[in-house]
Design a protein around this motif. Structure first.
Motif, mmCIF file in Angstrom:
data_model
loop_
_atom_site.group_PDB
_atom_site.id
_atom_site.type_symbol
_atom_site.label_atom_id
_atom_site.label_comp_id
_atom_site.label_asym_id
_atom_site.label_seq_id
_atom_site.Cartn_x
_atom_site.Cartn_y
_atom_site.Cartn_z
ATOM 1 N N ILE A 118 40.064 47.276 51.471
ATOM 2 C CA ILE A 118 39.849 45.935 50.878
ATOM 3 C C ILE A 118 38.680 45.130 51.560
ATOM 4 O O ILE A 118 38.222 44.253 50.646
ATOM 5 C CB ILE A 118 40.781 45.324 50.333
ATOM 6 C CG1 ILE A 118 41.723 44.536 51.404
ATOM 7 C CG2 ILE A 118 41.878 45.888 49.575
ATOM 8 C CD1 ILE A 118 42.234 43.333 51.031
ATOM 9 N N TYR A 119 38.420 45.244 52.821
ATOM 10 C CA TYR A 119 37.281 44.651 53.468
ATOM 11 C C TYR A 119 36.260 44.875 52.813
ATOM 12 O O TYR A 119 35.011 43.815 52.822
ATOM 13 C CB TYR A 119 37.226 45.098 54.739
ATOM 14 C CG TYR A 119 38.419 45.361 55.731
ATOM 15 C CD1 TYR A 119 39.327 44.306 56.055
ATOM 16 C CD2 TYR A 119 38.950 46.377 56.208
ATOM 17 C CE1 TYR A 119 40.396 44.284 56.793
ATOM 18 C CE2 TYR A 119 40.073 46.673 56.785
ATOM 19 C CZ TYR A 119 40.998 45.487 57.067
ATOM 20 O OH TYR A 119 42.094 45.478 57.685
ATOM 21 N N TYR A 120 35.716 46.007 52.191
ATOM 22 C CA TYR A 120 34.518 46.485 51.841
ATOM 23 C C TYR A 120 34.321 46.493 50.185
ATOM 24 O O TYR A 120 33.093 46.520 49.805
ATOM 25 C CB TYR A 120 34.233 47.828 52.299
ATOM 26 C CG TYR A 120 34.376 47.932 53.722
ATOM 27 C CD1 TYR A 120 33.884 47.183 54.926
ATOM 28 C CD2 TYR A 120 35.372 48.913 54.322
ATOM 29 C CE1 TYR A 120 34.345 47.190 56.320
ATOM 30 C CE2 TYR A 120 35.819 48.866 55.808
ATOM 31 C CZ TYR A 120 34.895 48.221 56.685
ATOM 32 O OH TYR A 120 35.289 48.258 58.107
ATOM 33 N N TYR A 121 35.261 46.710 49.610
ATOM 34 C CA TYR A 121 35.379 46.876 48.210
ATOM 35 C C TYR A 121 36.601 46.668 47.592
ATOM 36 O O TYR A 121 37.706 46.758 48.089
ATOM 37 C CB TYR A 121 34.438 48.081 47.691
ATOM 38 C CG TYR A 121 35.170 49.384 48.536
ATOM 39 C CD1 TYR A 121 36.377 49.940 47.934
ATOM 40 C CD2 TYR A 121 34.551 50.050 49.526
ATOM 41 C CE1 TYR A 121 36.833 50.888 48.723
ATOM 42 C CE2 TYR A 121 34.895 51.043 50.102
ATOM 43 C CZ TYR A 121 36.133 51.529 49.729
ATOM 44 O OH TYR A 121 36.837 52.677 50.337
ATOM 45 N N ASP A 122 36.678 46.528 46.091
ATOM 46 C CA ASP A 122 37.473 46.331 45.516
ATOM 47 C C ASP A 122 38.247 47.770 45.243
ATOM 48 O O ASP A 122 37.745 48.616 44.873
ATOM 49 C CB ASP A 122 37.240 45.736 43.961
ATOM 50 C CG ASP A 122 38.520 45.214 43.291
ATOM 51 O OD1 ASP A 122 39.549 45.730 43.384
ATOM 52 O OD2 ASP A 122 38.358 44.402 42.290
ATOM 53 N N ILE A 123 39.482 47.741 45.590
ATOM 54 C CA ILE A 123 40.311 49.142 45.579
ATOM 55 C C ILE A 123 40.784 49.567 44.237
ATOM 56 O O ILE A 123 41.427 50.686 43.795
ATOM 57 C CB ILE A 123 41.406 48.878 46.618
ATOM 58 C CG1 ILE A 123 42.507 47.918 46.320
ATOM 59 C CG2 ILE A 123 40.766 48.983 48.129
ATOM 60 C CD1 ILE A 123 43.675 48.307 47.436
ATOM 61 N N GLY A 124 40.958 48.518 43.341
ATOM 62 C CA GLY A 124 41.649 48.782 41.780
ATOM 63 C C GLY A 124 40.769 49.651 40.909
ATOM 64 O O GLY A 124 39.809 50.404 41.363
ATOM 65 N N PRO A 125 41.274 49.782 39.599
ATOM 66 C CA PRO A 125 42.102 49.299 39.112
ATOM 67 C C PRO A 125 43.636 49.885 39.514
ATOM 68 O O PRO A 125 43.708 50.740 40.176
ATOM 69 C CB PRO A 125 41.996 49.083 37.668
ATOM 70 C CG PRO A 125 41.270 50.403 37.562
ATOM 71 C CD PRO A 125 40.369 50.615 38.861
ATOM 72 N N GLN A 126 44.941 49.090 38.738
ATOM 73 C CA GLN A 126 46.029 49.795 39.123
ATOM 74 C C GLN A 126 46.309 50.963 38.448
ATOM 75 O O GLN A 126 47.013 51.928 39.069
ATOM 76 C CB GLN A 126 46.848 48.482 38.618
ATOM 77 C CG GLN A 126 48.641 48.857 38.991
ATOM 78 C CD GLN A 126 48.763 48.928 40.480
ATOM 79 O OE1 GLN A 126 48.273 47.977 41.075
ATOM 80 N NE2 GLN A 126 49.647 49.651 41.018
ATOM 81 N N GLU A 127 45.752 51.401 37.368
ATOM 82 C CA GLU A 127 45.925 52.731 36.779
ATOM 83 C C GLU A 127 45.349 53.779 37.882
ATOM 84 O O GLU A 127 45.952 54.851 37.983
ATOM 85 C CB GLU A 127 45.116 52.680 35.560
ATOM 86 C CG GLU A 127 45.643 51.800 34.347
ATOM 87 C CD GLU A 127 45.329 50.413 34.557
ATOM 88 O OE1 GLU A 127 44.282 49.940 35.493
ATOM 89 O OE2 GLU A 127 45.809 49.457 33.791
ATOM 90 N N LYS A 128 44.407 53.295 38.581
ATOM 91 C CA LYS A 128 43.477 54.396 39.621
ATOM 92 C C LYS A 128 44.662 54.662 40.473
ATOM 93 O O LYS A 128 44.875 55.651 41.083
ATOM 94 C CB LYS A 128 42.380 53.769 39.952
ATOM 95 C CG LYS A 128 41.741 54.695 40.997
ATOM 96 C CD LYS A 128 40.362 54.131 41.461
ATOM 97 C CE LYS A 128 39.893 54.991 42.685
ATOM 98 N NZ LYS A 128 38.561 54.272 43.151
ATOM 99 N N ILE A 129 45.057 53.526 41.115
ATOM 100 C CA ILE A 129 46.409 53.701 42.204
ATOM 101 C C ILE A 129 47.308 54.643 41.881
ATOM 102 O O ILE A 129 47.697 55.346 42.514
ATOM 103 C CB ILE A 129 46.653 52.266 42.543
ATOM 104 C CG1 ILE A 129 45.474 51.670 43.561
ATOM 105 C CG2 ILE A 129 47.915 52.317 43.361
ATOM 106 C CD1 ILE A 129 45.648 50.084 43.576
ATOM 107 N N GLU A 130 48.052 54.275 40.713
ATOM 108 C CA GLU A 130 48.873 54.863 40.011
ATOM 109 C C GLU A 130 48.871 56.516 39.876
ATOM 110 O O GLU A 130 49.586 57.268 40.281
ATOM 111 C CB GLU A 130 49.675 54.497 38.815
ATOM 112 C CG GLU A 130 50.206 53.004 39.018
ATOM 113 C CD GLU A 130 50.588 52.237 38.028
ATOM 114 O OE1 GLU A 130 50.522 53.047 36.545
ATOM 115 O OE2 GLU A 130 51.141 51.047 37.834
#
Length: 247
Positions: A118-130
């Motif tokens: 997360i230092y470099y960019y937004d890691i989301g959205p939550q749906e992508k993580i799941e």
């Protein structure tokens, strides 16, 4: 035997999934800090290295450990490298370093998992993580089958020499001066406990980064229960991530 390193839990959970036959799990960060580098492989035991890629190369914890490793009795050695996009030259660098220790790496497997940088960019959205978590479970099952049958392949080992200049870039990005604790901090000390480099101390109930450089595993910023750690201004408001099985 599986040697692993994990900041936010991806590689730890991957190592656990692969240890279905009761393989020994060795935390490379703890082993490095305790100067525990000698291991004897049991008859019929496979040896794995499971860790995340940083800057398309191998991070300091894994590099420090491997450069001191003394391993005897190994027959089959593999690596599973977790990533948010690709493993770059990490497999080649690992193979090169292991070769200097008299250890042959037989196979490298990339494993796509949720990103935590997360230092470099937004890691989301939550749906992508799941979705990535669900896909990784299927992939791990397939990897276990390949490892069990002793799969050998050279793909993923090439261009090791390109991974070493990238380690210089990784070190330039490894500074700690941008870390800070906000008013949400309750002084629980978990960030200091998580840190594999012992780079964090509590002073007056607040974390202070006492080393100029760290592995940049992102465990402190992502696993803080109060989301009280920021890195500069860029991480403000960004989604945090750690594997749901790792608290």
């Amino acid at each position: 035997m599986i040697f692993y390193f994990s900041g936010t839990g991806n590689s730890l959970v991957a190592a656990r999934r692969l240890a279905v036959r009761g393989e020994r799990l060795v935390d490379m960060a703890a082993a490095r800090n305790n100067r525990e580098f000698r291991y004897e492989v049991k008859k019929g035991e496979k040896v794995g290295f499971v860790f995340p890629v940083y800057w398309y190369t191998v991070g300091d914890v894994v590099m420090d450990f491997v450069r001191h490793l003394e391993l005897t009795g190994q027959r089959y050695v593999y690596a599973v490298i977790t990533c948010g996009g690709g493993i770059g030259f990490a497999g080649g660098v690992l193979s090169h370093e292991l070769k200097k220790r008299g250890i042959r790496l037989h196979c490298v497997f990339p494993l796509l998992m949720p990103d935590d940088t997360i230092y470099y960019y937004d890691i989301g959205p939550q749906e992508k993580i799941e979705k990535r978590l669900a896909d990784s479970e299927v992939r791990l099952g397939n990897l276990w089958e390949e490892i069990s049958c002793g799969r050998i392949r050279r793909r993923g080992f090439i261009f090791a020499f390109l991974g070493y200049p990238l380690r210089a870039m990784y070190h330039l990005a490894g500074g700690t001066k941008k870390f800070r604790a906000t008013n949400r901090c309750v002084g629980c000390g978990k960030c200091a406990a998580f840190c594999p480099d012992h780079a964090i101390e509590l002073r007056n109930g607040k974390p202070v980064w006492t080393k100029s450089r760290c592995t940049k595993c992102s465990g402190c910023i992502n696993r803080c229960p109060m989301q009280a750690i920021e890195y500069g201004r860029g991480t403000e408001g960004r989604l945090r991530y750690h594997h749901p099985e790792v608290k």
